[in-house]
Design an enzyme around this catalytic site. Sequence first.
Site, PDB file in Angstrom:
ATOM      1  N   ALA A  21      43.304  37.153  49.527  1.00 38.09           N
ATOM      2  CA  ALA A  21      42.196  36.363  50.062  1.00 38.09           C
ATOM      3  C   ALA A  21      41.185  37.321  50.678  1.00 38.09           C
ATOM      4  O   ALA A  21      41.457  38.500  50.873  1.00 38.09           O
ATOM      5  CB  ALA A  21      42.692  35.358  51.101  1.00 38.09           C
ATOM      6  N   MET A  22      40.006  36.783  51.014  1.00 40.03           N
ATOM      7  CA  MET A  22      38.929  37.609  51.563  1.00 40.03           C
ATOM      8  C   MET A  22      38.249  36.865  52.697  1.00 40.03           C
ATOM      9  O   MET A  22      37.903  35.691  52.562  1.00 40.03           O
ATOM     10  CB  MET A  22      37.918  37.928  50.450  1.00 40.03           C
ATOM     11  CG  MET A  22      36.744  38.752  50.931  1.00 40.03           C
ATOM     12  SD  MET A  22      37.270  40.349  51.599  1.00 40.03           S
ATOM     13  CE  MET A  22      35.992  40.635  52.812  1.00 40.03           C
ATOM     14  N   GLU A  43      34.267  43.247  49.228  1.00 40.94           N
ATOM     15  CA  GLU A  43      35.033  44.315  49.869  1.00 40.94           C
ATOM     16  C   GLU A  43      35.833  45.056  48.801  1.00 40.94           C
ATOM     17  O   GLU A  43      36.493  44.417  47.975  1.00 40.94           O
ATOM     18  CB  GLU A  43      35.989  43.750  50.918  1.00 40.94           C
ATOM     19  CG  GLU A  43      36.676  44.844  51.710  1.00 40.94           C
ATOM     20  CD  GLU A  43      37.557  44.322  52.844  1.00 40.94           C
ATOM     21  OE1 GLU A  43      38.190  45.160  53.501  1.00 40.94           O
ATOM     22  OE2 GLU A  43      37.628  43.107  53.047  1.00 40.94           O
ATOM     23  N   HIS A  81      45.672  34.945  58.758  1.00 40.89           N
ATOM     24  CA  HIS A  81      45.132  36.306  58.695  1.00 40.89           C
ATOM     25  C   HIS A  81      43.625  36.280  58.449  1.00 40.89           C
ATOM     26  O   HIS A  81      42.859  36.939  59.172  1.00 40.89           O
ATOM     27  CB  HIS A  81      45.845  37.080  57.584  1.00 40.89           C
ATOM     28  CG  HIS A  81      45.388  38.490  57.423  1.00 40.89           C
ATOM     29  ND1 HIS A  81      46.028  39.545  58.017  1.00 40.89           N
ATOM     30  CD2 HIS A  81      44.332  39.030  56.739  1.00 40.89           C
ATOM     31  CE1 HIS A  81      45.403  40.673  57.713  1.00 40.89           C
ATOM     32  NE2 HIS A  81      44.374  40.381  56.930  1.00 40.89           N
ATOM     33  N   GLU A  82      43.198  35.533  57.441  1.00 45.33           N
ATOM     34  CA  GLU A  82      41.775  35.527  57.108  1.00 45.33           C
ATOM     35  C   GLU A  82      40.963  34.866  58.212  1.00 45.33           C
ATOM     36  O   GLU A  82      39.847  35.313  58.518  1.00 45.33           O
ATOM     37  CB  GLU A  82      41.538  34.838  55.764  1.00 45.33           C
ATOM     38  CG  GLU A  82      42.333  35.403  54.604  1.00 45.33           C
ATOM     39  CD  GLU A  82      42.210  36.918  54.450  1.00 45.33           C
ATOM     40  OE1 GLU A  82      41.151  37.487  54.800  1.00 45.33           O
ATOM     41  OE2 GLU A  82      43.176  37.545  53.977  1.00 45.33           O
ATOM     42  N   ASN A 105      35.340  36.750  54.140  1.00 40.74           N
ATOM     43  CA  ASN A 105      33.891  36.608  54.245  1.00 40.74           C
ATOM     44  C   ASN A 105      33.532  35.625  55.358  1.00 40.74           C
ATOM     45  O   ASN A 105      34.099  34.536  55.449  1.00 40.74           O
ATOM     46  CB  ASN A 105      33.306  36.065  52.937  1.00 40.74           C
ATOM     47  CG  ASN A 105      33.908  36.720  51.724  1.00 40.74           C
ATOM     48  OD1 ASN A 105      33.782  37.915  51.538  1.00 40.74           O
ATOM     49  ND2 ASN A 105      34.567  35.934  50.892  1.00 40.74           N
TER      50      ASN A 105
END
Length: 882
Positions: free
Chosen positions: A272-273, A131, A307-308, A275
């Site tokens: 963070a991400m 992203e 959140h993630e 995925n």
Amino acid sequence: MDAPAPQAIHLDAYRKPDYRIESLALAFDLEPEATRVKSRLQIAYDGSPSDLSEAALPPLWLDGDDLKLLSVCVDGTPLDETEYRQDATGLSLDVTSPGFLLEIETEINPKANTRLEGLYISSGTFCTQCEAEGFRRITFFPDRPDVMTVYEVTLRADKALYPVLLSNGNLVESGDLPDGRHWTRWEDPFPKPSYLFAVVAGDLACVEDSFTTASGREVALRIFVEHGNEGRCAYGMDSLKRSMRWDEERFGLEYDLDLFNIVAVSDFNMGAMENKSLNVFNSKCVLADPDTATDADYASIEGIVAHEYFHNWTGNRVTCRDWFQLSLKEGLTVFRDQEFSADMRSAAVKRIQDVRSLRARQFPEDGGPTAHPVRPASYIEINNFYTATVYDKGAEVIRMMQGLLGREGFRKGMDLYFERHDGQAVTCDDFAAAMSDATGVDLNQFKLWYSQAGTPGVTVTGEYDAAARSFELTLSQTIPDTPGQSGKRPMHIPLDFALLDPDGQPMPLKLACEEAAPTSRVLELRAARQTFRFENLDHEPAVSINRGFSAPVNLSIEHTPATRAVLMGRDGDSFNRWETGQQYATGLLLEAVEAGGEGRQTPEALIDALRETLLDEAQDPAFRALALTLPGEAFLADQMKTVDVDAIHIAREKMRGDIARALRDELLETYRGMQSNAPFEPTADAAGKRALKNLALGYLTASGKAEMWDLAVVQSRNSDNMTDRMAALALLTDRQGPERDDCLQAFYQRYRDEPLVVDKWLALEAMSVLPGTLERVKGLLKHEAFTLTNPNKVRALIGVFAAGNPLRFHQADGSGYQFLADRIVELDRINPQTAARLIAPLGRWSRFDGARQALMRQALETILSAENLSPDVYELTSKSLT
């Protein structure tokens, strides 16, 4: 010849893709300097059948960046170089069939990828960040969020070096290869856009747990970390499990796969991400123990993990059609993580913390040269729009929707949103339509919050008629001009509201022609000016408005000493109790700034109010700590037309000293009373007590008594937790003398092998207000603890100095500005994303005196004149100069 300026992309130019990708199979042969990627794309034309009879099929465009193309095949037939067109941005080929199989092989160099976009190596581990547009750095693909497909991923690598091989979805097969390598195959059954693709390969330790969903499914939970960090995963794992349960209970959303993985890496551009099923985290956002993490770190981990995870539905299962709709997933998910943390901790304290962050990060953005709507109209580099406006103001827009619809109505809207759009890429308008259709509430005017930039100003006036026992409340709104936008329409602003009697009790709010008289209500300001008349009031009321910060506006209201006392001391809305005190202190400090910083003695009324708050044991210690904290220097600067950093610092320090001397005994009693011999716990209650204790210590050191500094020295050396140690060191870093240097050096020697703690040490040095701080920061660029290639180090040292130390960054000679400009140019060649995020402090040049304005513009022009400037840095620098 100069390179042409990067071109903007516009929302109104959106066009749906010509082709859909029905499936994608990827195979990776992982090598640090020569990873080979084979992709198999099943492609189908996505236009109407009539299009085929009227014209030839349009060419297929595939994005690609910094890729070595090895081969292209269509339906098994290799293409030669005359049958496709390749440039620096991608690959195009003519299409002769409405459905076909496209196979592409590329080679990439993860080890050389300092941009940390696509596939790169962090501390020996392969990991990805796709992203917003990183997938195009892995293989050629229509790299846009409205192209969703199912993925099958095969990973092959050296088993000794990379025993862990992870991707999205469920692990379906694995095995060994004859050459000391091994392989895994992953399938993700849920269609997703390319930005949610992830791969991790490395020698990692694993902490395992499980979660049973509401429907009884068992989900395996795993956190992968560098060896030796296993003991720091417990709080992150606990936060994940609480997040999963909360999402089921609050929104009815259950996890949908059999496996959920988190991986912590050291080099990461973001926090963070999300995925799908394989969240990649910056290690600082998941690792914690009492010796290395502060209470703020624990709270941050809780919120970021939530959140993630929440993105699994708000972002993954339903994603954004295009990047202009980024707040559709980010604003909504920030709101959800804020609600989660409020339920886990003190809701009142959490709300105050969120508003403080909004005012520190987003309000200045709204008032600066890069101001943009929650849904931007154009961009040059999408990475520049991962902003406080999109995230934090976007969350406030969602919060206002809930305020207008009620919690039950908002849940109905969420249910309809998922029912309509599961598995789709949609828009902010689609979300608003679901909310409106589920409740019957017209949100057309409200949607201006998505398209109009700037922080609205709301002025409040009131008039009490004792004879008629009535009160008229008049509200007026103004929307400031922002770059590219002027003459804006009135917003739909929901303001939570109450009238309080002299005892702080809510009074009946009876409007004319109404029989019911609630004691609180939401006033909907829709016009430039509106008046509300309330009847049957026996006392002149104190106006408590925008309770809980129900709308992100700048509120202007005059309080008499009597009404201020009611609001500060007896308002049942904790946010407004805090807010009234902040407004009072802000006004006094700004008066002192106008007098050059010294001003008059701090009024007894403020000191008495602070004393009452300090000693009010009925209040949460965390709330008391916030209520006793004076407005920060950056916030005060935002209230001035022309910023005077020196006078602000002098005025604030003088007030701190006045309060400290007046309340010395009470502060010392509080400091001692909040001490605890119990083992450290990261609970909200224990954290609140530490916050109040350390606030008291801060005031005590401001009293001018040498023995108070001894308390800080002892605490820095003997504390059993990082929260107390850091609080003491943050005070000592501003005190000239051998104790400062000894304590900071001892801290570094103790933690020199702990990268996350070393980042705290770098930040302590960067935030010092002592003369010579810039020279120390320059020296630390060459320290063994610092590297320009790690974003955490850059943010800790350079970012904290520029954005968190206004006194020293804004030195009159402009040396701070030139230092930052030089670092941005240097960093742009390594990591444009990180470089671009350092520009904002220079962009506020118009707020300062003429001499500083010239020096800040000169620094921006230095950046803009650099050769081969990235689109990331070019966009923000050029906008900052306008």
